[in-house]
Enzyme design. Structure first.
Site, PDB file in Angstrom:
ATOM      1  N   ASP A  25       3.639  -4.747  -3.705  1.00 17.34           N
ATOM      2  CA  ASP A  25       2.184  -4.649  -3.735  1.00 17.34           C
ATOM      3  C   ASP A  25       1.806  -3.373  -4.475  1.00 17.34           C
ATOM      4  O   ASP A  25       2.503  -2.357  -4.362  1.00 17.34           O
ATOM      5  CB  ASP A  25       1.600  -4.614  -2.319  1.00 17.34           C
ATOM      6  CG  ASP A  25       0.075  -4.609  -2.341  1.00 17.34           C
ATOM      7  OD1 ASP A  25      -0.514  -5.682  -2.528  1.00 17.34           O
ATOM      8  OD2 ASP A  25      -0.515  -3.522  -2.188  1.00 17.34           O
ATOM      9  N   GLU A  30      -1.564  -0.762  -5.542  1.00 18.59           N
ATOM     10  CA  GLU A  30      -2.968  -0.359  -5.496  1.00 18.59           C
ATOM     11  C   GLU A  30      -3.306   0.209  -6.864  1.00 18.59           C
ATOM     12  O   GLU A  30      -2.453   0.822  -7.525  1.00 18.59           O
ATOM     13  CB  GLU A  30      -3.212   0.675  -4.395  1.00 18.59           C
ATOM     14  CG  GLU A  30      -2.822   0.212  -3.002  1.00 18.59           C
ATOM     15  CD  GLU A  30      -3.556  -1.043  -2.555  1.00 18.59           C
ATOM     16  OE1 GLU A  30      -4.708  -1.247  -2.999  1.00 18.59           O
ATOM     17  OE2 GLU A  30      -2.976  -1.831  -1.784  1.00 18.59           O
ATOM     18  N   HIS A  86      -4.564  -2.472   2.607  1.00 13.91           N
ATOM     19  CA  HIS A  86      -4.868  -1.922   1.284  1.00 13.91           C
ATOM     20  C   HIS A  86      -4.100  -0.645   0.980  1.00 13.91           C
ATOM     21  O   HIS A  86      -4.473   0.091   0.059  1.00 13.91           O
ATOM     22  CB  HIS A  86      -6.374  -1.701   1.084  1.00 13.91           C
ATOM     23  CG  HIS A  86      -7.152  -2.979   1.050  1.00 13.91           C
ATOM     24  ND1 HIS A  86      -6.910  -3.981   0.141  1.00 13.91           N
ATOM     25  CD2 HIS A  86      -8.158  -3.433   1.851  1.00 13.91           C
ATOM     26  CE1 HIS A  86      -7.739  -4.994   0.361  1.00 13.91           C
ATOM     27  NE2 HIS A  86      -8.492  -4.692   1.393  1.00 13.91           N
ATOM     28  N   ASP A 139       0.880  -3.572   2.977  1.00 14.84           N
ATOM     29  CA  ASP A 139       0.594  -4.930   2.509  1.00 14.84           C
ATOM     30  C   ASP A 139       1.872  -5.658   2.119  1.00 14.84           C
ATOM     31  O   ASP A 139       2.034  -6.858   2.386  1.00 14.84           O
ATOM     32  CB  ASP A 139      -0.362  -4.879   1.312  1.00 14.84           C
ATOM     33  CG  ASP A 139      -1.787  -4.515   1.725  1.00 14.84           C
ATOM     34  OD1 ASP A 139      -2.027  -4.367   2.936  1.00 14.84           O
ATOM     35  OD2 ASP A 139      -2.644  -4.391   0.833  1.00 14.84           O
TER      36      ASP A 139
END
Length: 743
Positions: A577, A579, A715, A720
């Protein structure tokens, strides 16, 4: 050290224009309209500065020009030259018809001057301000109920509009065979960017009489006009009937032609009009246009409309007509399939189409999910492991064979359908004129395919022409390795090489027989096999079925194979994942990476780091993720961790929740580091929808709540990714049970 690019002298525009005019005058004297002939005569009578300025204008965008933007050192003051062009009828003062182009050409300063003149004349303020943008000023101007032409005459600059554009476009069309806006191809040639005249130097005209040329020009113009009509209909869908219906009169003015190429283009335009009418539910109008078209695919649309409109008897009779005399294989396949499903006796319920049934009956081949998204490569690896030589041939294999075997007739023969030095594909291929023109020599060459010397002849052609730019096929280093076995191992039927009927069909109807060929060529024990690869969810297209049947009828082993992804219980996954600073991988950057390495449901390792995106993180992103600019100021850049991350990902399947998003960001970051990145992907959103259908939401947060998966610090990348691991376990459990059921 690279060679310096050639420089063009200031007169190159005129040189190019004269080259084109001389070519057209020499090759197409019998095809010139009165307007085109007058254009040539009047242009030749101009003095050199007038010729130079006119050609400069013709090679710029638009049709309206101010004298202040026509300053060229080799020409001198524009005023007297424009007077000469005006006298000869090549330019005129502005009229109402040119105002639209005038407004587009206008600078903001000149527009403001014009508004000031308008206020002085009317005594009424339009409310505009000089600080406003040009679009705002233009809106103010267009609201004024004024005759603008006298005001434009009061501007310090003089505006003129080009005339005789249709005659010019016709001359361009005679040379290029299509609508061209300028002579940029000549410029690219002189700069060494575009090669020309590779094949021959003497060219025969593409048209032999005026009627033929005028119809071809009308059909070429219609192609552009229909593209504009499609755009207009999107803006004004309620006006569809008003905008499309007048084309019926235009279509009836296009004469039927004995020229195959023109007959085909006329048919294509009618088909395009039918599609537009059908798109806007004007079905009766669509039927009329389709009836004006000839052959497939208009015939399919016509049959389907007959059926949907309840004209069942007419539909049945029309299908029987297509079956008795089909224009191509695809038309027969459609008609046979549609007739069987809709009108065959004793049919009960909805039957599968032939295409669906063919795909349903195709054998399943298990391929490791490492090849997700790369079906052909997966099957190639599968057969390579069985000792086969495997090539991804598809259309290019057959196009190369066709192009090389008939190279002389296509490109070098005095009568080949190359009509100017820039053409790279004979113009008579699509119309079937190629076979008609060279039938005797084509049949002679097809017979030579069965001779022992065929491979030598093909290799000689490949060696002689390798690398020459053409628009039939592309060159690559293992082309000979593919083509020579094709000749050597092709079966023979009644003394004829089985390649012959396939190449003959391509010569007779190139448009129908130049695509749809199977993906893979397999060679083992001097046997050839052709395989059309279909991954889960893929469909078989009708032209692909036609090519498979043609190969089978010629005596080749040709088939469809469906892939079934094998779930290796010991497969290595990296669930990842990211960001980011925003949603666009091309411009936004990663701020955090979290990755979990999983095998057989067990976590083996994790990778987690903040990333300095080397740009500001927007406030709303910081509120969403909790990652601030201060937090990443001392973090490593992606380049700092790229090698470490690459090693972590090695040999695994890339897994993410909405994998397309995360994968695109990782790929973009590796690309910035000039490092390769290519991994099989598994998306947990897609697979949760597949194996757990019917949920209200498939967002990570909602799925975790639905299935009781722990998700803290949502998040943040590692949190995540860790939650997504649990989704992967659920998916694999379902996939494993599905695989067992299929066995």
């Amino acid at each position: 050290m690279s060679a310096a690019k050639p420089e063009l002298d200031s007169g190159y525009y005129l040189q190019h224009f004269n080259e084109l005019l001389q070519f057209v005058a020499g090759h197409y004297a019998q095809c010139l309209t009165a307007d085109a002939q007058q254009f040539l005569t009047d242009f030749a009578a101009l003095n050199a500065p007038a010729q130079q300025l006119l050609v400069r204008m013709l090679n710029r965008k638009g049709t309206v020009f101010a004298d202040t933007e026509l300053s060229y050192s080799e020409i001198g003051p524009a005023g007297p030259v424009l007077d000469a062009l005006h006298t000869a009828g090549f330019v005129s003062a502005l009229s109402e018809q040119q105002l639209e182009d005038f407004w587009l050409r206008l600078t903001k300063d000149t527009l403001w001057q014009l508004l000031q003149l308008a206020e002085t004349q009317t005594g009424v303020s339009c409310g505009a301000k000089k600080s406003q943008t040009k679009p705002e000023l233009l809106r103010s101007a267009l609201k004024l109920p004024l005759n603008w032409l006298p005001l434009i005459d009061k501007l310090p600059q003089r505006y003129v509009a080009l005339q005789r554009q249709d005659a010019l476009n016709y001359l361009y069309f005679l040379y290029f065979g299509r609508i061209e806006p300028n002579l940029s191809l000549f410029t690219l040639r002189d700069l060494g960017i575009r090669q020309s005249g590779q094949f021959k130097q003497q060219f025969t005209p593409r048209f032999t009489n005026l009627a033929q040329a005028r119809l071809a020009y009308a059909l070429a113009c219609a192609k552009q006009q229909l593209a504009e009509l499609a755009k207009q209909l999107k803006r004004q869908p309620d006006e569809a009937a008003l905008l499309i219906t007048p084309w019926l009169s235009t279509v009836t003015l296009w004469p039927q032609s004995d020229d195959n190429a023109l007959a085909l283009k006329r048919s294509e335009r009618c088909y395009q009009l039918g599609k537009l009418a059908e798109q806007y539910q004007l079905n009766e109008l669509a039927i009329t246009f389709y009836q004006h078209s000839n052959g497939f695919p208009a015939s399919e649309r016509l049959a389907r409309l007959y059926y949907s409109q309840g004209q069942l008897t007419q539909c049945q009779q029309y299908l029987q007509q297509l079956l008795a005399d089909p224009s191509c294989d695809e038309e027969w396949l459609f008609a046979e399939d549609f007739y069987r499903r809709k009108f065959a006796e004793h049919s009960s319920g909805r039957q599968r189409s032939q295409l669906t049934q063919l795909l349903q009956d195709a054998p399943l081949v298990g391929v490791d999910e490492l090849y997700l998204g790369k079906a052909e490569q997966g099957l190639m690896a599968h057969y390579a492991a069985q000792g086969c030589t495997v090539f991804h041939g598809e259309n290019n294999l057959w196009l190369a064979l066709f192009g090389l075997w008939f190279w002389h007739e296509l490109f070098e023969h005095h009568d080949s359908a190359l009509h100017n030095p820039f053409e790279r594909r004979p113009r008579n291929l699509a119309s079937g004129g190629f076979y008609q023109q060279f039938q005797a020599v084509i049949e002679q060459k097809l017979a030579q395919l069965a001779q022992p010397t065929a491979s030598t002849a093909l290799l000689s052609a490949l060696t002689a022409h390798y690398g020459k730019n053409n628009s039939l096929f592309y060159w690559h280093s293992d082309l000979a390795q593919q083509l020579l076995p094709l000749l050597q191992y092709a079966p023979k039927v009644n003394g004829e090489n089985s390649l012959a009927p396939l190449l003959r069909a391509m010569a007779q109807d190139f448009a129908r027989h130049s695509s749809g060929y199977p993906d893979l060529l397999l060679i083992k024990d001097q046997q050839l096999q052709f395989i059309e690869v279909k991954a889960p969810g893929d469909k078989i297209q009708r032209h692909q079925l036609a090519r498979l049947l043609a190969l089978q009828n010629a005596g080749f082993n040709a088939r469809i194979e469906k892939l079934q992804w094998i779930v290796d219980p010991n497969r290595l996954y990296v669930v990842l994942d990211v960001e980011t600073t925003g949603g666009k991988a091309g411009t936004d950057r990663i701020t955090e990476i979290g990755a979990v390495k999983v095998q057989a449901g067990k976590v083996l390792d994790t990778f987690n780091t903040l990333i300095n995106p080397q740009r500001h993180i927007p406030t709303f992103i910081s509120r969403l993720t909790g990652i601030s600019n201060n937090m990443v100021s001392d973090a490593p850049t992606f380049a700092d961790v790229a090698n470490q991350l690459s090693a972590f990902l090695q040999g695994a399947v890339f897994v993410a929740h909405n994998a397309k998003f995360d994968y695109s960001f990782i790929r973009a970051e590796f690309a910035r580091c000039e490092l390769p990145f290519d991994m099989p992907q598994l998306c947990t959103v897609v697979n949760m929808r597949r194996y757990y259908p019917g949920l209200q939401s498939y967002s990570l947060g909602k799925l975790c709540a639905e299935f009781g998966i722990k998700l803290t610090n949502h998040h943040r990348a590692l949190a995540d990714a860790t939650a997504t691991v649990e989704l992967l376990k659920m998916i694999n459990a379902k996939r494993g049970s599905s695989e067992s059921d299929e066995k």
